[in-house]
Design a protein around this motif. Structure first.
Motif, PDB file in Angstrom:
ATOM      1  N   ALA A  30       0.816  -1.213   0.000  1.00  0.00           N
ATOM      2  CA  ALA A  30       0.000   0.000   0.000  1.00  0.00           C
ATOM      3  C   ALA A  30       0.854   1.270   0.000  1.00  0.00           C
ATOM      4  O   ALA A  30       0.445   2.310  -0.522  1.00  0.00           O
ATOM      5  N   ASP A  31       2.060   1.203   0.585  1.00  0.00           N
ATOM      6  CA  ASP A  31       2.926   2.385   0.641  1.00  0.00           C
ATOM      7  C   ASP A  31       3.768   2.571  -0.614  1.00  0.00           C
ATOM      8  O   ASP A  31       4.651   3.429  -0.655  1.00  0.00           O
ATOM      9  N   GLY A  32       3.492   1.751  -1.627  1.00  0.00           N
ATOM     10  CA  GLY A  32       4.236   1.849  -2.876  1.00  0.00           C
ATOM     11  C   GLY A  32       5.434   0.929  -2.958  1.00  0.00           C
ATOM     12  O   GLY A  32       6.069   0.825  -4.018  1.00  0.00           O
ATOM     13  N   GLY A  33       5.761   0.266  -1.858  1.00  0.00           N
ATOM     14  CA  GLY A  33       6.892  -0.658  -1.871  1.00  0.00           C
ATOM     15  C   GLY A  33       6.522  -2.011  -2.449  1.00  0.00           C
ATOM     16  O   GLY A  33       5.380  -2.237  -2.885  1.00  0.00           O
ATOM     17  N   ARG A  34       7.479  -2.905  -2.421  1.00  0.00           N
ATOM     18  CA  ARG A  34       7.270  -4.257  -2.942  1.00  0.00           C
ATOM     19  C   ARG A  34       7.788  -5.280  -1.946  1.00  0.00           C
ATOM     20  O   ARG A  34       8.728  -5.015  -1.203  1.00  0.00           O
ATOM     21  N   TYR A  35       7.150  -6.435  -1.951  1.00  0.00           N
ATOM     22  CA  TYR A  35       7.593  -7.536  -1.107  1.00  0.00           C
ATOM     23  C   TYR A  35       7.697  -8.783  -1.984  1.00  0.00           C
ATOM     24  O   TYR A  35       6.696  -9.236  -2.546  1.00  0.00           O
TER      25      TYR A  35
END
Length: 293
Positions: A30-35
């Motif tokens: 949701a914060d624009g990052g990736r996992y």
């Protein structure tokens, strides 16, 4: 002709029942990052093979099942079913989740019958097949019970019948016996082995219980700690069949296989704990016959 008698389309197709080739799965946060959940996964499950997947909590075991089910698309790599690329949902697979999804306003019989509705099976035939499957899972006398009137193990049996009545060519199971007590887990494990041995479908089984994985499976696949989890080991289980869950755990060969697999799995569990990710040790790591594992 019943649903079980009908020829299954593509059952003789070439290739593994499930093949994951170079699969990466990355989630957008949701914060624009990736996992990156899993990375470079190569795994093939042959028709008729029972494969269990174990690993630390959060290592992506369920993610692999979801990819095989067509619920997730790989960021990279391929998913093939009987030699053909998977596009959309895997309609040749049945999926049993940890939590049952029984409808509380329907009886056990109606909960099982509902699985045949999308297939257009006539009411009388659907009723007969549902009763047959409830009998197979030991619930012949419980067809008119509602879910709240059933024990946890009985509800799991209804869910199992609901999934198997569709005659899937591939079975996906995500910690299906996790919420059950130890004795009920053994009963359900033996029931699963009995049902599976009748026609030997390809089966992918996710569990945190290493003993359960060994007792049930032909192979046990060990995944590394996440993120970017991969497969670190793949062990053949050479124990003879048929098996009884309680009896097989007393065999010397069982202990030897357990020791070998735990030597790989322990390292990954410790990594997960060190990263603050792991909250569950494999249940089977505790003592068997007084031997620390």
């Amino acid at each position: 002709m019943t649903l079980q008698d009908r020829p299954r389309q593509g059952a003789g197709a070439d290739g593994p029942a499930v093949a994951l080739g170079g699969v990466d799965i990355t989630f957008h946060l949701a914060d624009g990052g990736r996992y990156q959940a899993v990375r470079d996964i190569d795994l093939a499950v042959k028709p008729g093979e029972f494969v269990s997947i174990v690993g630390p909590t959060g290592c992506g075991k369920s993610t692999l099942l979801n990819a095989a089910a067509g619920l997730l698309s790989p960021s990279q790599g391929t998913v093939s079913i009987f030699g053909k690329p998977l596009v959309g949902l895997n309609r040749r697979a049945g999926y049993l989740f940890q939590q049952d999804a029984l409808m509380p306003w329907k009886t056990a019989l109606d909960n099982v019958k509902v699985a045949l509705e999308p297939m257009g099976v006539p009411e009388r035939e659907a009723d007969a097949q549902a009763r047959e499957w409830l009998a197979r899972v030991g619930l012949r006398s419980f067809v008119d019970r509602y879910p709240h009137m059933l024990s946890g193990g009985q509800r799991k049996r209804v869910s199992l019948a609901q999934m198997l009545i569709r005659n899937p060519e591939i079975i996906l199971m995500d910690e299906p016996f996790g919420p059950l007590d130890a004795q009920t887990r053994q009963i359900m494990g033996n029931l699963l082995l009995d049902l599976w041995s009748r026609d030997r479908k390809a089966l992918m089984f996710v569990t945190h219980d290493l003993e359960e994985a060994i007792a049930l499976s032909d192979r046990v696949v060990v995944m590394s700690a996440g993120p970017a989890a991969g497969i670190v080991a793949d062990y053949a289980v050479s124990l003879p069949r048929p098996r009884d869950i309680a009896d097989i755990r007393l065999e010397k060969a069982f202990h030897e296989i357990h020791r070998d697999i735990w030597s790989s799995l322990r390292v990954e569990v410790q990594k997960a704990y060190a990263m603050g990710e792991g909250k569950e040790l494999v249940e089977g790591q505790q003592s068997v016959g007084g031997e620390a594992r």
